[in-house]
Design a protein around this motif. Structure first.
Motif, PDB file in Angstrom:
ATOM      1  N   ARG A  38      34.810  20.559  37.641  1.00  0.00           N
ATOM      2  CA  ARG A  38      33.559  19.996  37.125  1.00  0.00           C
ATOM      3  C   ARG A  38      33.679  18.482  37.019  1.00  0.00           C
ATOM      4  NH1 ARG A  38      29.480  18.571  36.692  1.00  0.00           N
ATOM      5  NH2 ARG A  38      27.863  18.612  35.107  1.00  0.00           N
ATOM      6  N   HIS A  39      34.850  18.064  36.562  1.00  0.00           N
ATOM      7  CA  HIS A  39      35.058  16.632  36.351  1.00  0.00           C
ATOM      8  C   HIS A  39      35.223  15.869  37.660  1.00  0.00           C
ATOM      9  CE1 HIS A  39      36.307  12.961  34.445  1.00  0.00           C
ATOM     10  NE2 HIS A  39      37.325  12.919  35.288  1.00  0.00           N
ATOM     11  N   MET A  40      35.947  16.458  38.609  1.00  0.00           N
ATOM     12  CA  MET A  40      36.333  15.681  39.794  1.00  0.00           C
ATOM     13  C   MET A  40      35.368  15.784  40.968  1.00  0.00           C
ATOM     14  SD  MET A  40      40.447  16.232  40.068  1.00  0.00           S
ATOM     15  CE  MET A  40      40.663  14.867  41.213  1.00  0.00           C
ATOM     16  N   ALA A  41      34.768  16.967  41.154  1.00  0.00           N
ATOM     17  CA  ALA A  41      34.140  17.239  42.450  1.00  0.00           C
ATOM     18  C   ALA A  41      32.711  16.743  42.573  1.00  0.00           C
ATOM     19  CB  ALA A  41      34.175  18.738  42.719  1.00  0.00           C
ATOM     20  N   ASP A  42      32.345  16.303  43.784  1.00  0.00           N
ATOM     21  CA  ASP A  42      30.949  16.054  44.117  1.00  0.00           C
ATOM     22  C   ASP A  42      30.309  17.362  44.573  1.00  0.00           C
ATOM     23  OD1 ASP A  42      31.048  13.201  43.770  1.00  0.00           O
ATOM     24  OD2 ASP A  42      32.306  13.163  45.562  1.00  0.00           O
ATOM     25  N   ARG A  43      31.013  18.078  45.469  1.00  0.00           N
ATOM     26  CA  ARG A  43      30.508  19.368  45.923  1.00  0.00           C
ATOM     27  C   ARG A  43      31.588  20.425  45.785  1.00  0.00           C
ATOM     28  NH1 ARG A  43      28.529  20.286  51.262  1.00  0.00           N
ATOM     29  NH2 ARG A  43      30.137  18.832  51.951  1.00  0.00           N
ATOM     30  N   VAL A  44      31.163  21.661  45.622  1.00  0.00           N
ATOM     31  CA  VAL A  44      32.090  22.757  45.380  1.00  0.00           C
ATOM     32  C   VAL A  44      31.782  23.926  46.313  1.00  0.00           C
ATOM     33  CG1 VAL A  44      32.992  24.368  43.658  1.00  0.00           C
ATOM     34  CG2 VAL A  44      32.157  22.132  42.923  1.00  0.00           C
ATOM     35  N   ALA A  45      32.818  24.479  46.917  1.00  0.00           N
ATOM     36  CA  ALA A  45      32.671  25.728  47.674  1.00  0.00           C
ATOM     37  C   ALA A  45      33.363  26.825  46.882  1.00  0.00           C
ATOM     38  CB  ALA A  45      33.302  25.594  49.051  1.00  0.00           C
ATOM     39  N   VAL A  46      32.650  27.922  46.637  1.00  0.00           N
ATOM     40  CA  VAL A  46      33.219  29.049  45.902  1.00  0.00           C
ATOM     41  C   VAL A  46      33.645  30.099  46.925  1.00  0.00           C
ATOM     42  CG1 VAL A  46      32.804  30.814  44.153  1.00  0.00           C
ATOM     43  CG2 VAL A  46      31.635  28.607  43.992  1.00  0.00           C
ATOM     44  N   MET A  47      34.909  30.517  46.844  1.00  0.00           N
ATOM     45  CA  MET A  47      35.410  31.517  47.797  1.00  0.00           C
ATOM     46  C   MET A  47      35.645  32.858  47.131  1.00  0.00           C
ATOM     47  SD  MET A  47      38.114  29.713  50.377  1.00  0.00           S
ATOM     48  CE  MET A  47      38.168  31.094  51.528  1.00  0.00           C
ATOM     49  N   TYR A  48      35.401  33.916  47.879  1.00  0.00           N
ATOM     50  CA  TYR A  48      35.691  35.272  47.416  1.00  0.00           C
ATOM     51  C   TYR A  48      36.163  36.077  48.612  1.00  0.00           C
ATOM     52  CZ  TYR A  48      35.227  39.616  44.773  1.00  0.00           C
ATOM     53  OH  TYR A  48      35.483  40.799  44.120  1.00  0.00           O
ATOM     54  N   LEU A  49      37.348  36.633  48.545  1.00  0.00           N
ATOM     55  CA  LEU A  49      37.918  37.459  49.609  1.00  0.00           C
ATOM     56  C   LEU A  49      37.764  36.853  51.006  1.00  0.00           C
ATOM     57  CD1 LEU A  49      37.114  41.142  48.636  1.00  0.00           C
ATOM     58  CD2 LEU A  49      39.274  39.928  48.505  1.00  0.00           C
ATOM     59  N   GLY A  50      38.187  35.606  51.153  1.00  0.00           N
ATOM     60  CA  GLY A  50      38.238  35.009  52.478  1.00  0.00           C
ATOM     61  C   GLY A  50      36.963  34.345  52.955  1.00  0.00           C
ATOM     62  N   GLU A  51      35.900  34.451  52.158  1.00  0.00           N
ATOM     63  CA  GLU A  51      34.623  33.870  52.582  1.00  0.00           C
ATOM     64  C   GLU A  51      34.126  32.845  51.576  1.00  0.00           C
ATOM     65  OE1 GLU A  51      32.510  37.753  54.593  1.00  0.00           O
ATOM     66  OE2 GLU A  51      32.229  37.420  52.463  1.00  0.00           O
ATOM     67  N   ILE A  52      33.329  31.901  52.068  1.00  0.00           N
ATOM     68  CA  ILE A  52      32.610  31.028  51.136  1.00  0.00           C
ATOM     69  C   ILE A  52      31.337  31.762  50.741  1.00  0.00           C
ATOM     70  CG2 ILE A  52      31.319  28.877  50.914  1.00  0.00           C
ATOM     71  CD1 ILE A  52      33.380  27.525  52.615  1.00  0.00           C
ATOM     72  N   VAL A  53      31.140  31.983  49.446  1.00  0.00           N
ATOM     73  CA  VAL A  53      29.932  32.682  49.010  1.00  0.00           C
ATOM     74  C   VAL A  53      28.865  31.716  48.521  1.00  0.00           C
ATOM     75  CG1 VAL A  53      31.099  34.854  48.492  1.00  0.00           C
ATOM     76  CG2 VAL A  53      30.858  33.125  46.690  1.00  0.00           C
ATOM     77  N   GLU A  54      29.299  30.507  48.113  1.00  0.00           N
ATOM     78  CA  GLU A  54      28.319  29.515  47.705  1.00  0.00           C
ATOM     79  C   GLU A  54      28.915  28.130  47.892  1.00  0.00           C
ATOM     80  OE1 GLU A  54      26.469  30.082  43.895  1.00  0.00           O
ATOM     81  OE2 GLU A  54      25.217  28.307  44.134  1.00  0.00           O
ATOM     82  N   CYS A  55      28.075  27.184  48.335  1.00  0.00           N
ATOM     83  CA  CYS A  55      28.525  25.808  48.479  1.00  0.00           C
ATOM     84  C   CYS A  55      27.399  24.915  47.984  1.00  0.00           C
ATOM     85  CB  CYS A  55      28.862  25.520  49.939  1.00  0.00           C
ATOM     86  SG  CYS A  55      29.543  23.875  50.181  1.00  0.00           S
ATOM     87  N   CYS A  92      23.053  45.580  49.855  1.00  0.00           N
ATOM     88  CA  CYS A  92      24.325  44.897  49.656  1.00  0.00           C
ATOM     89  C   CYS A  92      25.507  45.773  50.043  1.00  0.00           C
ATOM     90  CB  CYS A  92      24.483  44.470  48.201  1.00  0.00           C
ATOM     91  SG  CYS A  92      23.101  43.514  47.591  1.00  0.00           S
ATOM     92  N   ARG A  93      25.334  47.103  49.900  1.00  0.00           N
ATOM     93  CA  ARG A  93      26.418  48.017  50.237  1.00  0.00           C
ATOM     94  C   ARG A  93      26.591  48.144  51.748  1.00  0.00           C
ATOM     95  NH1 ARG A  93      25.693  49.791  44.964  1.00  0.00           N
ATOM     96  NH2 ARG A  93      23.524  50.419  45.106  1.00  0.00           N
ATOM     97  N   SER A  94      25.511  47.934  52.488  1.00  0.00           N
ATOM     98  CA  SER A  94      25.590  48.181  53.935  1.00  0.00           C
ATOM     99  C   SER A  94      25.662  46.906  54.770  1.00  0.00           C
ATOM    100  CB  SER A  94      24.391  49.028  54.376  1.00  0.00           C
ATOM    101  OG  SER A  94      23.187  48.396  53.965  1.00  0.00           O
ATOM    102  N   ALA A  95      24.907  45.881  54.412  1.00  0.00           N
ATOM    103  CA  ALA A  95      24.836  44.697  55.280  1.00  0.00           C
ATOM    104  C   ALA A  95      25.599  43.526  54.683  1.00  0.00           C
ATOM    105  CB  ALA A  95      23.379  44.308  55.499  1.00  0.00           C
ATOM    106  N   ARG A  96      26.378  42.879  55.531  1.00  0.00           N
ATOM    107  CA  ARG A  96      27.159  41.742  55.055  1.00  0.00           C
ATOM    108  C   ARG A  96      26.300  40.475  55.102  1.00  0.00           C
ATOM    109  NH1 ARG A  96      32.945  40.095  57.697  1.00  0.00           N
ATOM    110  NH2 ARG A  96      33.134  38.078  56.679  1.00  0.00           N
ATOM    111  N   PRO A  97      26.102  39.803  53.965  1.00  0.00           N
ATOM    112  CA  PRO A  97      25.241  38.618  53.958  1.00  0.00           C
ATOM    113  C   PRO A  97      25.941  37.421  54.606  1.00  0.00           C
ATOM    114  CG  PRO A  97      26.155  38.978  51.777  1.00  0.00           C
ATOM    115  CD  PRO A  97      26.656  40.090  52.636  1.00  0.00           C
ATOM    116  N   GLU A  98      25.189  36.671  55.381  1.00  0.00           N
ATOM    117  CA  GLU A  98      25.717  35.446  55.987  1.00  0.00           C
ATOM    118  C   GLU A  98      25.532  34.291  55.015  1.00  0.00           C
ATOM    119  OE1 GLU A  98      26.994  34.911  59.192  1.00  0.00           O
ATOM    120  OE2 GLU A  98      27.114  37.101  59.273  1.00  0.00           O
ATOM    121  N   LEU A  99      26.377  33.279  55.147  1.00  0.00           N
ATOM    122  CA  LEU A  99      26.168  32.056  54.364  1.00  0.00           C
ATOM    123  C   LEU A  99      24.973  31.330  54.987  1.00  0.00           C
ATOM    124  CD1 LEU A  99      27.487  30.290  52.061  1.00  0.00           C
ATOM    125  CD2 LEU A  99      28.576  29.005  53.890  1.00  0.00           C
TER     126      LEU A  99
END
Lengths: 338, 363
Positions: free
Chosen positions: B218-235, B298-305
């Motif tokens: 929170r203190h350092m970053a301008d932008r943040v990428a959140v990762m979950y199991l090998g993928e970026i889920v939010e940037c 959500c159970r069947s289709a994998r969402p793209e970033l």
């Protein structure tokens, strides 16, 4: 830290001191506090402040030599833990008092199934039958919300995830209904979502069992979530102690203020972090008076005498001769005539 | 935004077991990550153990070879250039490790350690290199005399300063830190965070920080990428992410942070269960077994970033319709007297910023 809840403390620690080898300074020095049933005391401080040694001393687990208890008493329901014989301590440890460590693998036996470990401790302290002990183990795994507990009972520690291992260790610690639980950084090695689960679990179990808890942590966030009372340690001394509300809303000691200033805020972005300058002096090379003096921006010659904990508000004590600091500032202004 | 470093569909598989018969077990540690890191920004990658954030950091500097995908730096694809060219580019791209002690050769003096990258890149003569070492040591808050000592003589914070000096030696443009401050005590951590920010401003660095501590980010970053199991889920920009997350996993992470303020204890229900095993990730959205809002889709289709209006990227089918909770009320509640005390402390520190530090910086 007097407060109504302390009327009948379960634990009364008075002047606990620990020495390393023949060093003439104690590395835990004159630590005193009381704890009532159901209360949580968080001991907070950075590496080398003596928080873990305090916990180990209370559990009779100091590595001796080179460590030894050089003074004080710690009464658990009237019995002094610090002068107790090792054999008597073994009766109490794991029974009336139990400990949870940061790394569960250090206290779980890797060669024993989870169920056997818990049952062994129950049989040792309660003297019940094998079957009853196994049932108790199953019940405990259920209470710490381990999924499929019947299956987990017969698994080995390495088959569990970090969070599940921590739950298994909590199950073992609580199996004999301890009056006092000592947790040394119980969630430090865990991911933040797992930490939230474990803290939540510990709160629920504590309210169910009414056990008193000492939680050792370096994380002020964990303190705010868990503590009723807080003791801030630096260089082996308690420098500030009080209710969690007082410590967070009205901190007094320069070290407490420095520590809180060093933490980045989650609420907004600051320009620059305010720090505590320098590093903790080596044990044995602490300044003679206030041990924080070498890093304190407010130090004066008067800080060369050891400051004692003194009241600074309802249920709040501080070991700083300059507290409250705002008065110091006012005095400075008068002296410099500005 | 001009991207200085960019990843395109970056993948890294690790084979964890290779039986004689049957198919090998593969962990998709990084599974199709694309991102753009802007010139001069501080970009953070966050996530829990096993999400692939450290693997991604290493891929970005080609400390490990990607299974597939591209990494673009200054018009060149780092994943596909030859070793010699990569070695030359290392002058620009430097790495800081979590535990500086394990990344510093214990048999070399601090001076030799910092000089090593200069020697490798042919900066010479020796006298010039030694002057540069002295200058770097001073810059990171140590003293030129420390050059003759060995890493074990230093504390954790000082070792991290040595690691930073070594990374800075070749005058890099991009610095990637894998948990650069997480092994340090809070007060020391703050010193190193300040140092990194000062250096970034002074040398115009682009900083990529891998961390699990959301307050430091929170203190350092301008932008943040959140990762979950090998993928970026939010940037997203840090402010936006913390105040209004758009992916349920980001919301979960924020809700789990213990806030150091009295009365901040929230009545949150922590997310249930452990993160799934990356060897056999769940079908569809990988977060769905732990997600409060999961539907059949959500159970069947994998969402793209994908990019939402406004520029934020989210990999969630329901990002438009969900109302998620960010961090509110994380500000410490203090008495007026305490507020005055904190201001007094900050002023006193600003006034005597160096005096006590120097005295205690001796190992």
């Amino acid at each position: 830290m007097p407060s109504p809840a302390d009327a009948l403390p379960i634990l009364d620690v008075d002047g606990l001191s620990v020495r390393l080898g023949k060093m003439d300074q104690n590395i835990v020095d004159n630590v005193s506090f009381t704890l009532a049933p159901g209360q949580t005391l968080c001991v907070v401080g950075e590496s080398g402040c003596g928080k873990s040694l305090t916990a180990l001393a209370l559990m009779g687990l100091l590595q001796s030599p080179p460590l030894s208890i050089s003074g004080g008493t710690a009464r658990l329901g009237g019995e002094d833990l610090l002068s107790m014989q090792p054999a008597d301590f073994r009766e109490i440890r794991g029974g009336r008092m139990a400990m949870i460590f940061q790394e569960p693998m250090t206290s779980l036996n890797p060669g024993l199934r989870i169920g056997e470990q818990i049952a062994e401790s129950v049989r040792r302290h309660k003297g019940v039958s094998r079957a009853a002990a196994r049932n108790r183990a199953l019940e405990m795994l259920r209470r710490v919300r381990i999924p499929a507990p019947e299956k987990r009972l017969d698994e080995y520690p390495h088959q569990l995830s970090g969070g599940m291992r921590q739950r298994a260790m909590i199950a073992m610690a609580l199996a004999n209904d301890p009056e006092l639980l000592i947790a040394d950084e119980p969630t430090t090695a865990l991911d933040v979502t797992i930490q939230a689960q474990i803290l939540d679990l510990m709160r629920v179990l504590q309210s169910e069992t009414g056990a008193a808890m000492i939680m050792i942590t370096h994380d002020l966030g964990v303190v705010a979530e868990m503590a009723d009372k807080v003791a801030v340690m630096y260089g082996g001394h308690i420098v500030e102690a009080g209710s969690v509300e007082r410590i967070f809303t009205d901190p007094q000691h320069p070290y407490t203020i420095g520590l809180m200033s060093s933490m980045p805020s989650l609420g907004r972005r600051q320009d620059r972090l305010v720090t505590v300058p320098g590093v903790v002096p080596q044990p044995g090379a602490m300044p003679k008076g206030c041990r924080f003096a070498t890093r304190c921006p407010f130090r004066t010659e008067a800080c060369e005498t050891v400051p004692v904990l003194r009241p600074c508000g309802e249920g709040h004590e501080v070991a700083c001769i300059h507290a409250p600091l705002e008065n110091l500032a006012a005095r400075d202004l008068r002296e410099t005539g500005t | 935004m001009t991207a200085i470093l960019a990843a395109r569909d970056l993948r890294k598989d690790f084979v964890t077991a290779r039986p004689i018969f049957g198919t090998p077990t593969v962990v998709r540690a990084v599974d199709g990550v694309s991102l753009d890191i802007g010139q001069g920004e501080t970009f953070a990658i966050v996530g829990e153990s096993g999400c692939g954030k450290s693997t991604l950091a290493r891929l970005l500097l080609r400390l490990i070879e990607p299974t597939s995908g591209e990494v673009w730096y200054d018009g060149e694809d780092l994943a596909h250039i030859d070793k010699n060219r990569m070695r030359a580019l290392r002058r620009d791209l430097q790495f800081i490790f979590q535990d500086p002690f394990s990344s510093l050769n214990p048999q070399m003096t601090v001076g030799a350690l910092i000089e090593e990258p200069l020697r490798v890149h042919g900066t010479g003569p020796a006298r010039v290199r030694r002057e540069r070492v002295a200058e770097l040591l001073t810059r990171v808050g140590l003293r030129p005399a420390h050059a003759d000592r060995y890493p074990h003589e230093f504390s954790g914070g000082q070792r991290q300063r040595i690691g930073i000096a070594r990374a800075l030696a070749t005058g890099p443009t991009v610095l990637i830190g894998d948990e650069p401050v997480s092994a340090l005590d809070v007060s020391i951590q703050a010193q190193v965070v300040n140092l990194l920010e000062d250096l970034k401003d002074e040398f115009g660095l682009t900083l990529v920080v891998i961390a699990h501590d959301l307050a430091v980010i929170r203190h350092m970053a301008d932008r943040v990428a959140v990762m979950y199991l090998g993928e970026i889920v939010e940037c997203a920009p840090a402010d936006a992410l913390y105040s209004s997350p758009r992916h349920p996993y980001s919301e979960t992470l924020l809700a789990a942070i213990p806030v150091a303020s009295h009365g901040a204890r929230r009545a949150h229900t922590p997310v249930e269960g452990d993160p799934p095993n990356p060897i056999s990730p769940p079908s569809g959205c990988r977060f769905h077994p732990r997600c409060l809002y999961a539907t059949e889709l959500c159970r069947s289709a994998r969402p793209e970033l994908r990019t939402l209006p406004g520029g934020r990227q989210v990999a969630c089918h329901h990002a438009e319709t969900l109302t998620l909770e960010g961090l509110t009320n994380a500000e410490a509640a203090r008495s007026p007297a305490a507020t005055e005390r904190f201001a007094l402390y900050a002023r006193a520190m600003a006034g005597s910023a160096t005096a006590p530090t120097d005295k205690n910086n001796d190992p």
